[in-house]
Design a protein around this motif. Sequence first.
Motif, PDB file in Angstrom:
ATOM      1  N   LEU A  16       4.141   5.069  27.029  1.00 12.09           N
ATOM      2  CA  LEU A  16       2.885   5.143  27.659  1.00 12.09           C
ATOM      3  C   LEU A  16       2.143   6.409  27.494  1.00 12.09           C
ATOM      4  O   LEU A  16       2.393   7.554  28.151  1.00 12.09           O
ATOM      5  CB  LEU A  16       2.775   4.405  28.979  1.00 12.09           C
ATOM      6  CG  LEU A  16       1.448   4.246  29.592  1.00 12.09           C
ATOM      7  CD1 LEU A  16       0.645   3.306  29.182  1.00 12.09           C
ATOM      8  CD2 LEU A  16       1.737   4.007  31.203  1.00 12.09           C
ATOM      9  N   VAL A  17       0.667   6.239  27.138  1.00 10.48           N
ATOM     10  CA  VAL A  17      -0.133   7.839  27.055  1.00 10.48           C
ATOM     11  C   VAL A  17      -1.305   7.342  27.955  1.00 10.48           C
ATOM     12  O   VAL A  17      -2.153   6.138  27.530  1.00 10.48           O
ATOM     13  CB  VAL A  17      -0.398   8.049  25.534  1.00 10.48           C
ATOM     14  CG1 VAL A  17      -1.388   9.222  25.529  1.00 10.48           C
ATOM     15  CG2 VAL A  17       0.802   8.345  24.947  1.00 10.48           C
ATOM     16  N   LEU A  18      -1.478   7.926  28.944  1.00 11.36           N
ATOM     17  CA  LEU A  18      -2.815   8.108  29.698  1.00 11.36           C
ATOM     18  C   LEU A  18      -3.560   9.163  29.737  1.00 11.36           C
ATOM     19  O   LEU A  18      -3.225  10.191  29.936  1.00 11.36           O
ATOM     20  CB  LEU A  18      -2.433   7.655  31.150  1.00 11.36           C
ATOM     21  CG  LEU A  18      -1.745   6.351  31.515  1.00 11.36           C
ATOM     22  CD1 LEU A  18      -1.398   6.616  32.984  1.00 11.36           C
ATOM     23  CD2 LEU A  18      -2.420   5.311  31.212  1.00 11.36           C
ATOM     24  N   ASP A  19      -4.664   9.042  29.071  1.00  9.84           N
ATOM     25  CA  ASP A  19      -5.754  10.279  28.823  1.00  9.84           C
ATOM     26  C   ASP A  19      -6.812  10.100  29.910  1.00  9.84           C
ATOM     27  O   ASP A  19      -7.418   9.179  30.109  1.00  9.84           O
ATOM     28  CB  ASP A  19      -6.188  10.077  27.557  1.00  9.84           C
ATOM     29  CG  ASP A  19      -5.222  10.376  26.356  1.00  9.84           C
ATOM     30  OD1 ASP A  19      -4.300  11.145  26.567  1.00  9.84           O
ATOM     31  OD2 ASP A  19      -5.291   9.770  25.339  1.00  9.84           O
ATOM     32  N   ASP A  20      -7.475  11.173  30.208  1.00 11.61           N
ATOM     33  CA  ASP A  20      -8.698  11.523  31.000  1.00 11.61           C
ATOM     34  C   ASP A  20      -9.701  10.775  29.855  1.00 11.61           C
ATOM     35  O   ASP A  20      -9.836  11.411  28.920  1.00 11.61           O
ATOM     36  CB  ASP A  20      -8.871  12.897  31.346  1.00 11.61           C
ATOM     37  CG  ASP A  20     -10.330  13.216  31.722  1.00 11.61           C
ATOM     38  OD1 ASP A  20     -11.087  12.355  31.723  1.00 11.61           O
ATOM     39  OD2 ASP A  20     -10.523  14.417  32.291  1.00 11.61           O
ATOM     40  N   ALA A  21     -10.137   9.871  30.093  1.00 13.78           N
ATOM     41  CA  ALA A  21     -11.154   8.976  29.331  1.00 13.78           C
ATOM     42  C   ALA A  21     -12.274   9.903  28.951  1.00 13.78           C
ATOM     43  O   ALA A  21     -12.736   9.760  27.885  1.00 13.78           O
ATOM     44  CB  ALA A  21     -11.670   7.546  30.177  1.00 13.78           C
ATOM     45  N   SER A  22     -12.606  10.863  29.738  1.00 17.08           N
ATOM     46  CA  SER A  22     -13.634  11.478  29.366  1.00 17.08           C
ATOM     47  C   SER A  22     -13.603  12.499  28.206  1.00 17.08           C
ATOM     48  O   SER A  22     -14.513  13.113  27.378  1.00 17.08           O
ATOM     49  CB  SER A  22     -14.435  12.423  30.871  1.00 17.08           C
ATOM     50  OG  SER A  22     -13.436  13.335  30.939  1.00 17.08           O
ATOM     51  N   LYS A  23     -12.364  12.713  28.062  1.00 26.51           N
ATOM     52  CA  LYS A  23     -12.118  13.556  26.896  1.00 26.51           C
ATOM     53  C   LYS A  23     -11.937  13.142  25.608  1.00 26.51           C
ATOM     54  O   LYS A  23     -12.104  13.939  24.658  1.00 26.51           O
ATOM     55  CB  LYS A  23     -10.539  14.327  27.326  1.00 26.51           C
ATOM     56  CG  LYS A  23     -10.549  15.096  28.618  1.00 26.51           C
ATOM     57  CD  LYS A  23     -11.454  16.199  28.776  1.00 26.51           C
ATOM     58  CE  LYS A  23     -11.250  16.968  29.849  1.00 26.51           C
ATOM     59  NZ  LYS A  23     -12.455  17.856  30.092  1.00 26.51           N
ATOM     60  N   ALA A  24     -12.057  11.890  25.501  1.00 24.32           N
ATOM     61  CA  ALA A  24     -12.231  11.207  24.081  1.00 24.32           C
ATOM     62  C   ALA A  24     -11.057  11.566  23.208  1.00 24.32           C
ATOM     63  O   ALA A  24     -11.529  11.910  21.984  1.00 24.32           O
ATOM     64  CB  ALA A  24     -13.580  11.287  23.734  1.00 24.32           C
ATOM     65  N   PHE A  25     -10.001  11.512  23.480  1.00 27.34           N
ATOM     66  CA  PHE A  25      -8.743  12.120  22.610  1.00 27.34           C
ATOM     67  C   PHE A  25      -8.717  11.141  21.473  1.00 27.34           C
ATOM     68  O   PHE A  25      -8.911   9.833  21.984  1.00 27.34           O
ATOM     69  CB  PHE A  25      -7.352  12.263  23.530  1.00 27.34           C
ATOM     70  CG  PHE A  25      -7.277  13.438  24.241  1.00 27.34           C
ATOM     71  CD1 PHE A  25      -8.150  14.877  23.832  1.00 27.34           C
ATOM     72  CD2 PHE A  25      -7.061  13.497  25.719  1.00 27.34           C
ATOM     73  CE1 PHE A  25      -7.922  15.886  24.754  1.00 27.34           C
ATOM     74  CE2 PHE A  25      -6.864  14.599  26.418  1.00 27.34           C
ATOM     75  CZ  PHE A  25      -7.382  15.765  25.890  1.00 27.34           C
ATOM     76  N   GLY A  26      -8.318  11.529  20.515  1.00 24.31           N
ATOM     77  CA  GLY A  26      -8.019  10.501  19.426  1.00 24.31           C
ATOM     78  C   GLY A  26      -6.631   9.746  19.785  1.00 24.31           C
ATOM     79  O   GLY A  26      -5.900  10.219  20.620  1.00 24.31           O
ATOM     80  N   PRO A  27      -6.115   8.843  18.882  1.00 25.68           N
ATOM     81  CA  PRO A  27      -4.943   8.229  19.065  1.00 25.68           C
ATOM     82  C   PRO A  27      -3.693   9.387  19.042  1.00 25.68           C
ATOM     83  O   PRO A  27      -3.793  10.189  18.438  1.00 25.68           O
ATOM     84  CB  PRO A  27      -4.962   7.317  17.724  1.00 25.68           C
ATOM     85  CG  PRO A  27      -6.129   7.376  17.188  1.00 25.68           C
ATOM     86  CD  PRO A  27      -6.870   8.553  17.585  1.00 25.68           C
ATOM     87  N   PRO A  28      -2.694   8.874  20.131  1.00 29.72           N
ATOM     88  CA  PRO A  28      -1.656   9.675  20.122  1.00 29.72           C
ATOM     89  C   PRO A  28      -0.856   9.761  18.786  1.00 29.72           C
ATOM     90  O   PRO A  28      -0.715   8.901  18.172  1.00 29.72           O
ATOM     91  CB  PRO A  28      -0.883   8.841  21.240  1.00 29.72           C
ATOM     92  CG  PRO A  28      -1.792   8.131  22.048  1.00 29.72           C
ATOM     93  CD  PRO A  28      -2.678   7.710  21.027  1.00 29.72           C
ATOM     94  N   GLY A  29      -0.310  10.905  18.545  1.00 29.79           N
ATOM     95  CA  GLY A  29       0.152  11.106  17.320  1.00 29.79           C
ATOM     96  C   GLY A  29      -0.716  11.754  15.995  1.00 29.79           C
ATOM     97  O   GLY A  29      -0.073  11.884  15.108  1.00 29.79           O
ATOM     98  N   ALA A  30      -1.739  11.570  16.386  1.00 30.09           N
ATOM     99  CA  ALA A  30      -2.607  11.711  15.105  1.00 30.09           C
ATOM    100  C   ALA A  30      -3.528  13.270  15.362  1.00 30.09           C
ATOM    101  O   ALA A  30      -4.280  13.206  16.299  1.00 30.09           O
ATOM    102  CB  ALA A  30      -3.897  10.703  14.663  1.00 30.09           C
ATOM    103  N   GLY A  31      -3.393  14.113  14.672  1.00 28.71           N
ATOM    104  CA  GLY A  31      -3.778  15.430  14.540  1.00 28.71           C
ATOM    105  C   GLY A  31      -3.401  16.174  15.862  1.00 28.71           C
ATOM    106  O   GLY A  31      -2.644  15.644  16.476  1.00 28.71           O
ATOM    107  N   ALA A  32      -3.905  17.356  15.880  1.00 30.05           N
ATOM    108  CA  ALA A  32      -3.551  18.329  16.913  1.00 30.05           C
ATOM    109  C   ALA A  32      -4.778  18.530  17.719  1.00 30.05           C
ATOM    110  O   ALA A  32      -5.966  18.420  17.403  1.00 30.05           O
ATOM    111  CB  ALA A  32      -3.245  19.650  16.316  1.00 30.05           C
ATOM    112  N   ALA A  33      -4.633  18.427  19.104  1.00 29.27           N
ATOM    113  CA  ALA A  33      -5.680  18.512  20.047  1.00 29.27           C
ATOM    114  C   ALA A  33      -6.467  19.627  19.821  1.00 29.27           C
ATOM    115  O   ALA A  33      -7.514  20.003  19.875  1.00 29.27           O
ATOM    116  CB  ALA A  33      -5.171  18.037  21.432  1.00 29.27           C
ATOM    117  N   ARG A  34      -5.488  20.749  20.457  1.00 30.93           N
ATOM    118  CA  ARG A  34      -5.921  22.291  20.275  1.00 30.93           C
ATOM    119  C   ARG A  34      -4.725  23.120  20.491  1.00 30.93           C
ATOM    120  O   ARG A  34      -3.803  22.716  20.811  1.00 30.93           O
ATOM    121  CB  ARG A  34      -7.265  22.355  21.121  1.00 30.93           C
ATOM    122  CG  ARG A  34      -6.780  22.186  22.839  1.00 30.93           C
ATOM    123  CD  ARG A  34      -7.989  22.327  23.308  1.00 30.93           C
ATOM    124  NE  ARG A  34      -7.862  22.103  24.932  1.00 30.93           N
ATOM    125  CZ  ARG A  34      -8.263  21.021  25.534  1.00 30.93           C
ATOM    126  NH1 ARG A  34      -8.883  20.191  24.814  1.00 30.93           N
ATOM    127  NH2 ARG A  34      -8.054  20.569  26.732  1.00 30.93           N
TER     128      ARG A  34
END
Length: 471
Positions: free
Chosen positions: A453-471
Motif C-alpha cells: 500500500l502506498v499513501l502519498d501526500d495528494a498535493s505532491k502529485a507523485f507518479g505511479p509507484p515504481g515509475a521513474g525517480a522522484a528526485r
Amino acid sequence: MKLILFVLTGLAGTAFAQAPWANGPLQVSANGRFLQHTSGKPFFWLADTCWLAVQKFSREEAKSYFENRRAKGFNVVQCTAVQMLTDKTVYGDVPFAGGDVARLLTTTGSDPADAEQYDYWDHLDYLFETAAANGIYLALAPTWSHTVRRAPIPADKAARYVAALAQRLKDRPNLIWLNGGAAKGDVDADVWQAIGVAIKQHDPRHLMTFHAFGRTQSSSWFRDATWLDFHTFTSGHRRYDQDTDGKRFGEDNWRYVLDDLAKSPRKPTLDTEPSYEDTPQGLHDANQPYWNADDVRRYAYWSVFAGACGHTYGQNSVRQVYKPSDPRPSSGAKHFYTAVLDAPGAGQMRHVKNLMLSRPYFDRASAQSLTAGDEGEKYDRVLVTNGKEFLMAYTSTGRDFKLALGEISGAEVAAWWFNPRTGEAAKAGTHKNTGTVAFNPPGEPGRGNDWVLVLDDASKAFGPPGAGAAR
C-alpha cells in the motif's frame, strides 16, 4: 468485496542511459542510513549472488550473464576473487605463484587468444570490464573464511595479498569491497582486521563492508572499524523452527536491520545473504521444502521497509554457477545455472528498487508505530516505512490491516496498490489524512499474495509507484 483495480503502469525500463558511477563514487549519506553517489543521487543496492563467477565463467558466459542481470535491474554482483587456494579459471590458470597468497601469479600481456599471456588476474579484469559495460558493480570478497581458517592464511600474508589486489583494482570505477566471506568476525579476527586496514590503505576511494556468517552481522564485531563503511548481515537460509541458536530471529530479517540502525555510530546496512531461491530450507538437506519466489520477495521488502539501504538476491544454481561439467551440485541444486537465470524471483527483484527510487529517498525510515492494532507475527506481519510525504505498508499475505494516518504531510492522501510480482500499480482512491483507516488488499489472503500500500501526500502529485525517480 475486493476493489477492482485498473493497472496504470507496467515494467520499468531496464537499460541504463549512463554508467551509475558517472554520478561520482559511492559514499554514505549524511544521515548514515543510505548509500549515494557524490553527486547526491541515491544508490539502491540490488545485488545478485554469483560467488564463483571468476572461477567458473568463460568470457562468453560472463558476457551473457552480465547482460541478463542488467536486463533484470541488478546493479551489483557479489563474487569472490579467490575462494580456495586450489581455484582455477575455466582456462586452467591459478591465482598464486607456488600457492603462496602473497605472490599473485601474473604474466606479461593479457591477450585472451594467447594462453601464455591471459592469466587468472586478467580474467578477473575482464569480469570487471564486462560488468562495467552493463552498469554493474562487483562486490568482491578477496577470499573466503574457510580458506583463511584451513590453509591457514596468517594476517601478514593476507595483508600483502590484498595490498597487491587493491593496487591492481583501485582504479576500477565499479568496485565495492567485501571483507570476510561467510566469516565470524571474532574468529581469525587479526586476519580480517589486517585485510580491512590494508585495503583501505591502498584503496581509500572504494566502499567496504564485511560479509558475515549465517545469522550474524558485521556490527557485532566491527562497529568502530574505520575501514568499514557500511554494515551487512546474513539472515541465512533457515526457517523459523530451524533457527535454534544465537539471536533466533529466524526468517525475520527485518530485526537485523532495526538492530544495526540502533547502534552507534550509525551506518547503512543490508542483507547480503538471505534465503536463496530454489534452495532447501536450512540450506543443506535436499529433502526439505525449497525457498521460492514468494519467499525471496518477502525477504526483500521486509528488510528494505525496516530501513535497509538495498538488498541481495540469490538463486541456488546461479550462486554456485552449476554447470554440466560439475560432478555434483551443492545444496540440492536441481538445474544448471543457464536454465534458471530467468527464475521468477530474479525478474521480480527490480520492482523493490524501482519502488523505493520513485519516492523521496533519504528521509525514509521504519514506521511501525503507524500500524493501528495488530502488526502481525511471522508471515502475517505488516512492515511500514515512511518519509515526510509518503507512507508504504507491505503485507506478504494480503491480509487486511489498519493504519493511523496523519504522520505524513497533506490534508489528503492518494492511495495506490503496488504489486511486487509485476511492478504494476493501481489507484485506490483518496483518504483524509487523519484517524485510523482499514485497508483491504486485492485478492484472497494467503502466502504469496503480497502487496504494498502506498499513501502519498495528494498535493505532491507523485507518479505511479515504481515509475521513474522522484528526485
